[in-house]
Design a protein around this motif. Structure first.
Motif, PDB file in Angstrom:
ATOM      1  N   TYR A  98       1.955  11.658 -10.107  1.00  0.00           N
ATOM      2  CA  TYR A  98       1.187  12.900 -10.062  1.00  0.00           C
ATOM      3  C   TYR A  98       2.113  14.115 -10.166  1.00  0.00           C
ATOM      4  O   TYR A  98       1.830  15.051 -10.919  1.00  0.00           O
ATOM      5  CB  TYR A  98       0.372  12.959  -8.769  1.00  0.00           C
ATOM      6  CG  TYR A  98      -0.307  14.282  -8.552  1.00  0.00           C
ATOM      7  CD1 TYR A  98      -1.438  14.624  -9.285  1.00  0.00           C
ATOM      8  CD2 TYR A  98       0.183  15.194  -7.637  1.00  0.00           C
ATOM      9  CE1 TYR A  98      -2.054  15.845  -9.103  1.00  0.00           C
ATOM     10  CE2 TYR A  98      -0.415  16.417  -7.441  1.00  0.00           C
ATOM     11  CZ  TYR A  98      -1.542  16.742  -8.178  1.00  0.00           C
ATOM     12  OH  TYR A  98      -2.145  17.951  -8.004  1.00  0.00           O
ATOM     13  N   CYS A  99       3.214  14.080  -9.415  1.00  0.00           N
ATOM     14  CA  CYS A  99       4.169  15.197  -9.458  1.00  0.00           C
ATOM     15  C   CYS A  99       4.767  15.354 -10.851  1.00  0.00           C
ATOM     16  O   CYS A  99       4.967  16.483 -11.321  1.00  0.00           O
ATOM     17  CB  CYS A  99       5.268  14.991  -8.413  1.00  0.00           C
ATOM     18  SG  CYS A  99       4.677  15.190  -6.720  1.00  0.00           S
ATOM     19  N   GLN A 109       0.830  -1.207   0.000  1.00  0.00           N
ATOM     20  CA  GLN A 109       0.000   0.000   0.000  1.00  0.00           C
ATOM     21  C   GLN A 109       0.866   1.259   0.000  1.00  0.00           C
ATOM     22  O   GLN A 109       0.606   2.208  -0.742  1.00  0.00           O
ATOM     23  CB  GLN A 109      -0.919   0.004   1.230  1.00  0.00           C
ATOM     24  CG  GLN A 109      -1.983  -1.054   1.212  1.00  0.00           C
ATOM     25  CD  GLN A 109      -3.057  -0.757   0.185  1.00  0.00           C
ATOM     26  OE1 GLN A 109      -3.457   0.390   0.002  1.00  0.00           O
ATOM     27  NE2 GLN A 109      -3.516  -1.789  -0.491  1.00  0.00           N
ATOM     28  N   ILE A 110       1.899   1.270   0.839  1.00  0.00           N
ATOM     29  CA  ILE A 110       2.787   2.440   0.919  1.00  0.00           C
ATOM     30  C   ILE A 110       3.532   2.646  -0.394  1.00  0.00           C
ATOM     31  O   ILE A 110       3.647   3.774  -0.879  1.00  0.00           O
ATOM     32  CB  ILE A 110       3.764   2.298   2.107  1.00  0.00           C
ATOM     33  CG1 ILE A 110       2.982   2.415   3.413  1.00  0.00           C
ATOM     34  CG2 ILE A 110       4.874   3.332   2.043  1.00  0.00           C
ATOM     35  CD1 ILE A 110       3.757   2.044   4.653  1.00  0.00           C
ATOM     36  N   LEU A 111       4.028   1.567  -0.990  1.00  0.00           N
ATOM     37  CA  LEU A 111       4.714   1.684  -2.285  1.00  0.00           C
ATOM     38  C   LEU A 111       3.757   2.191  -3.363  1.00  0.00           C
ATOM     39  O   LEU A 111       4.137   3.023  -4.200  1.00  0.00           O
ATOM     40  CB  LEU A 111       5.317   0.343  -2.699  1.00  0.00           C
ATOM     41  CG  LEU A 111       6.578  -0.077  -1.954  1.00  0.00           C
ATOM     42  CD1 LEU A 111       6.965  -1.508  -2.328  1.00  0.00           C
ATOM     43  CD2 LEU A 111       7.716   0.883  -2.266  1.00  0.00           C
ATOM     44  N   MET A 143       2.012   9.151  -6.087  1.00  0.00           N
ATOM     45  CA  MET A 143       2.391  10.550  -5.838  1.00  0.00           C
ATOM     46  C   MET A 143       3.509  10.990  -6.766  1.00  0.00           C
ATOM     47  O   MET A 143       3.502  12.124  -7.267  1.00  0.00           O
ATOM     48  CB  MET A 143       2.815  10.702  -4.369  1.00  0.00           C
ATOM     49  CG  MET A 143       2.947  12.111  -3.935  1.00  0.00           C
ATOM     50  SD  MET A 143       1.356  12.912  -4.083  1.00  0.00           S
ATOM     51  CE  MET A 143       1.767  14.543  -3.598  1.00  0.00           C
ATOM     52  N   THR A 144       4.455  10.106  -7.024  1.00  0.00           N
ATOM     53  CA  THR A 144       5.552  10.428  -7.955  1.00  0.00           C
ATOM     54  C   THR A 144       4.995  10.682  -9.348  1.00  0.00           C
ATOM     55  O   THR A 144       5.391  11.657 -10.019  1.00  0.00           O
ATOM     56  CB  THR A 144       6.571   9.265  -7.993  1.00  0.00           C
ATOM     57  OG1 THR A 144       7.047   9.036  -6.677  1.00  0.00           O
ATOM     58  CG2 THR A 144       7.733   9.587  -8.904  1.00  0.00           C
ATOM     59  N   LEU A 189       1.131   4.107  -2.933  1.00  0.00           N
ATOM     60  CA  LEU A 189       0.909   5.538  -2.695  1.00  0.00           C
ATOM     61  C   LEU A 189       2.123   6.361  -3.132  1.00  0.00           C
ATOM     62  O   LEU A 189       1.974   7.445  -3.715  1.00  0.00           O
ATOM     63  CB  LEU A 189       0.632   5.785  -1.209  1.00  0.00           C
ATOM     64  CG  LEU A 189      -0.733   5.346  -0.707  1.00  0.00           C
ATOM     65  CD1 LEU A 189      -0.785   5.412   0.802  1.00  0.00           C
ATOM     66  CD2 LEU A 189      -1.817   6.209  -1.310  1.00  0.00           C
ATOM     67  N   THR A 190       3.316   5.857  -2.868  1.00  0.00           N
ATOM     68  CA  THR A 190       4.543   6.562  -3.259  1.00  0.00           C
ATOM     69  C   THR A 190       4.642   6.695  -4.775  1.00  0.00           C
ATOM     70  O   THR A 190       4.913   7.784  -5.300  1.00  0.00           O
ATOM     71  CB  THR A 190       5.776   5.822  -2.709  1.00  0.00           C
ATOM     72  OG1 THR A 190       5.646   5.693  -1.299  1.00  0.00           O
ATOM     73  CG2 THR A 190       7.047   6.567  -3.039  1.00  0.00           C
ATOM     74  N   PHE A 191       4.415   5.612  -5.480  1.00  0.00           N
ATOM     75  CA  PHE A 191       4.482   5.660  -6.950  1.00  0.00           C
ATOM     76  C   PHE A 191       3.373   6.539  -7.522  1.00  0.00           C
ATOM     77  O   PHE A 191       3.603   7.276  -8.490  1.00  0.00           O
ATOM     78  CB  PHE A 191       4.412   4.259  -7.544  1.00  0.00           C
ATOM     79  CG  PHE A 191       5.658   3.450  -7.304  1.00  0.00           C
ATOM     80  CD1 PHE A 191       6.921   3.991  -7.491  1.00  0.00           C
ATOM     81  CD2 PHE A 191       5.568   2.131  -6.885  1.00  0.00           C
ATOM     82  CE1 PHE A 191       8.070   3.249  -7.275  1.00  0.00           C
ATOM     83  CE2 PHE A 191       6.707   1.381  -6.657  1.00  0.00           C
ATOM     84  CZ  PHE A 191       7.962   1.935  -6.852  1.00  0.00           C
TER      85      PHE A 191
END
Length: 128
Positions: free
Chosen positions: A117-118, A106-108, A114-115, A110-112
């Protein structure tokens, strides 16, 4: 916590087999069949649900149609609450590892996300 959990599970028994509760009905059937147990504290928990001396067919030693109407000698005697609690304690490491792996995925994710999206916002800024 044990008292509250057992009380809530006994309340849930009254929803067994009712309309809109197929998931709960299936869960109780699977637990009672797989763990070879019956009821929360014992098979008499079902007597309150049915208002008679009977249990669901998933409590039977040998499954057959309407076997829950027969004598208590043909039903599982072990309480499901204690049986499942012991199983969880014995498999706590595996359950913990599974939970941690799920959290990590789940954390990975969310990280990907967000990356990505940026990167999209950054590319959109230059193109506009």
């Amino acid at each position: 916590i044990d008292k509250y959990a057992q009380r809530d599970l006994k309340k849930g028994l009254h929803l067994y087999g009712t309309d809109g509760n197929i998931g709960l009905t299936n869960a109780w059937s699977i637990i009672q069949t797989d763990f070879r147990c019956c009821g929360v504290s014992n098979y008499t928990d079902w007597f309150e649900v049915y208002n008679t001396t009977r249990v669901p067919d998933s409590c039977c030693l040998e499954f057959s149609e309407n076997c829950g109407l027969h004598s208590p000698g043909t039903w599982w005697k072990a309480p499901c609450y204690e049986t499942v609690k012991i199983w969880l304690q014995e498999n706590l490491l595996a359950v913990g590892i599974f939970g941690l792996c799920t959290a990590m995925v789940q954390i990975l994710g969310l990280t990907f996300a967000m990356t990505m999206y940026c990167q999209v916002v950054k590319a959109d800024t230059y193109c506009a």
